[in-house]
Write a protein that holds these residues in place. Structure first.
Motif, PDB file in Angstrom:
ATOM      1  N   LYS A   2       0.824  -1.205   0.000  1.00 51.28           N
ATOM      2  CA  LYS A   2       0.000   0.000   0.000  1.00 51.28           C
ATOM      3  C   LYS A   2       0.858   1.255   0.000  1.00 51.28           C
ATOM      4  CE  LYS A   2      -3.700  -2.134   2.609  1.00 51.28           C
ATOM      5  NZ  LYS A   2      -4.471  -2.145   3.846  1.00 51.28           N
ATOM      6  N   LYS A   3       0.296   2.291  -0.603  1.00 48.55           N
ATOM      7  CA  LYS A   3       0.919   3.609  -0.582  1.00 48.55           C
ATOM      8  C   LYS A   3       0.187   4.450   0.451  1.00 48.55           C
ATOM      9  CE  LYS A   3       2.286   3.307  -5.383  1.00 48.55           C
ATOM     10  NZ  LYS A   3       2.154   3.844  -6.726  1.00 48.55           N
ATOM     11  N   LYS A  24       8.202   2.792   6.646  1.00 49.84           N
ATOM     12  CA  LYS A  24       9.285   2.551   5.683  1.00 49.84           C
ATOM     13  C   LYS A  24      10.023   1.258   6.007  1.00 49.84           C
ATOM     14  CE  LYS A  24      10.022   7.230   4.038  1.00 49.84           C
ATOM     15  NZ  LYS A  24      10.966   8.352   3.913  1.00 49.84           N
ATOM     16  N   GLY A  27       8.311  -1.567   4.546  1.00 52.27           N
ATOM     17  CA  GLY A  27       8.270  -1.608   3.091  1.00 52.27           C
ATOM     18  C   GLY A  27       7.182  -0.768   2.443  1.00 52.27           C
ATOM     19  N   TYR A  28       6.471   0.034   3.212  1.00 48.88           N
ATOM     20  CA  TYR A  28       5.425   0.883   2.642  1.00 48.88           C
ATOM     21  C   TYR A  28       6.045   2.080   1.938  1.00 48.88           C
ATOM     22  CZ  TYR A  28       1.968  -1.714   5.316  1.00 48.88           C
ATOM     23  OH  TYR A  28       1.176  -2.708   5.808  1.00 48.88           O
ATOM     24  N   GLU A  29       5.402   2.510   0.862  1.00 52.25           N
ATOM     25  CA  GLU A  29       5.766   3.756   0.205  1.00 52.25           C
ATOM     26  C   GLU A  29       5.021   4.871   0.943  1.00 52.25           C
ATOM     27  OE1 GLU A  29       4.848   5.876  -4.026  1.00 52.25           O
ATOM     28  OE2 GLU A  29       5.465   3.762  -4.100  1.00 52.25           O
ATOM     29  N   VAL A  30       5.759   5.848   1.455  1.00 54.35           N
ATOM     30  CA  VAL A  30       5.173   6.890   2.290  1.00 54.35           C
ATOM     31  C   VAL A  30       5.374   8.252   1.648  1.00 54.35           C
ATOM     32  CG1 VAL A  30       5.177   7.963   4.571  1.00 54.35           C
ATOM     33  CG2 VAL A  30       5.687   5.520   4.352  1.00 54.35           C
ATOM     34  N   GLU A  31       4.287   8.997   1.526  1.00 55.85           N
ATOM     35  CA  GLU A  31       4.332  10.372   1.028  1.00 55.85           C
ATOM     36  C   GLU A  31       4.015  11.295   2.206  1.00 55.85           C
ATOM     37  OE1 GLU A  31       2.319  13.064  -2.519  1.00 55.85           O
ATOM     38  OE2 GLU A  31       1.770  10.954  -2.307  1.00 55.85           O
ATOM     39  N   SER A  58      -5.445   9.748  -6.358  1.00 52.91           N
ATOM     40  CA  SER A  58      -4.960   8.390  -6.643  1.00 52.91           C
ATOM     41  C   SER A  58      -6.102   7.432  -6.968  1.00 52.91           C
ATOM     42  CB  SER A  58      -4.174   7.848  -5.445  1.00 52.91           C
ATOM     43  OG  SER A  58      -5.050   7.415  -4.411  1.00 52.91           O
ATOM     44  N   LYS A  62      -4.426   5.087  -2.667  1.00 50.64           N
ATOM     45  CA  LYS A  62      -3.628   5.415  -1.487  1.00 50.64           C
ATOM     46  C   LYS A  62      -4.535   5.481  -0.271  1.00 50.64           C
ATOM     47  CE  LYS A  62      -0.280   8.171  -4.081  1.00 50.64           C
ATOM     48  NZ  LYS A  62       0.313   9.508  -4.261  1.00 50.64           N
TER      49      LYS A  62
END
Length: 157
Positions: A2-3, A24, A27-31, A58, A62
């Motif tokens: 998931k983002k 992080k 392994g999550y993509e974090v904005e 998105s 997201k």
């Protein structure tokens, strides 16, 4: 994976940084939308707006995490946006029910309410679950129906 879009006000900078590092490491993509300093006086509604708009842009792929002093203001603001279902969660059970019963796509927490270790556990619980068709589906559909009706009615004013 998931983002995640995450934001906070200046009351929650430290907890947000803890949650970002935790995500992080998993392994999550974090904005990160901000704010990043206790000196930043940006009001939480404007941070919530940015996070919600990223989720909407998105196409709801997201999910979001919003943190302020109590989580309440962030949730109230986030729930003003179409398709956003934000819930304040300070324990694993509320995180579980937010996702499984209410299809919450934004987790809200209060840095003055919850400590960093529990916040990580609540976040992990919430992210580990997916809403599935079941007994709660008609209720979530009713939320969507009311949202659409109210948005349409108020857009004419």
């Amino acid at each position: 994976m998931k983002k995640i879009v995450i934001g906070c006000d200046n009351a929650a900078v430290d907890l947000k940084q803890t949650i970002i590092a935790f995500l992080k490491a998993k392994g999550y993509e974090v904005e990160n939308i901000g704010c990043d300093s206790i000196l930043d006086n940006t009001y939480y509604p404007y941070i919530a707006e940015k996070v919600c708009n990223k989720i909407i842009e998105s196409n709801y792929e997201k999910e979001g995490i919003l943190i302020c002093g109590t989580g309440i203001g962030m949730a109230m603001t986030a729930n003003k946006f179409p398709g956003i279902r934000a819930a304040v969660c300070h324990d694993n059970y509320s995180a579980e029910r937010a996702k499984l019963s209410n299809d919450a796509n934004v987790l809200c927490m209060g840095a003055r309410i919850i400590g960093p270790e529990l916040a990580k556990k609540v976040t992990a619980e919430w992210l580990s679950l997916e809403f599935a068709d079941g007994n709660s589906t008609p209720k979530v559909n009713a939320i969507r129906e009311l949202e659409e009706r109210n948005m349409a009615a108020f857009s004419k004013v």
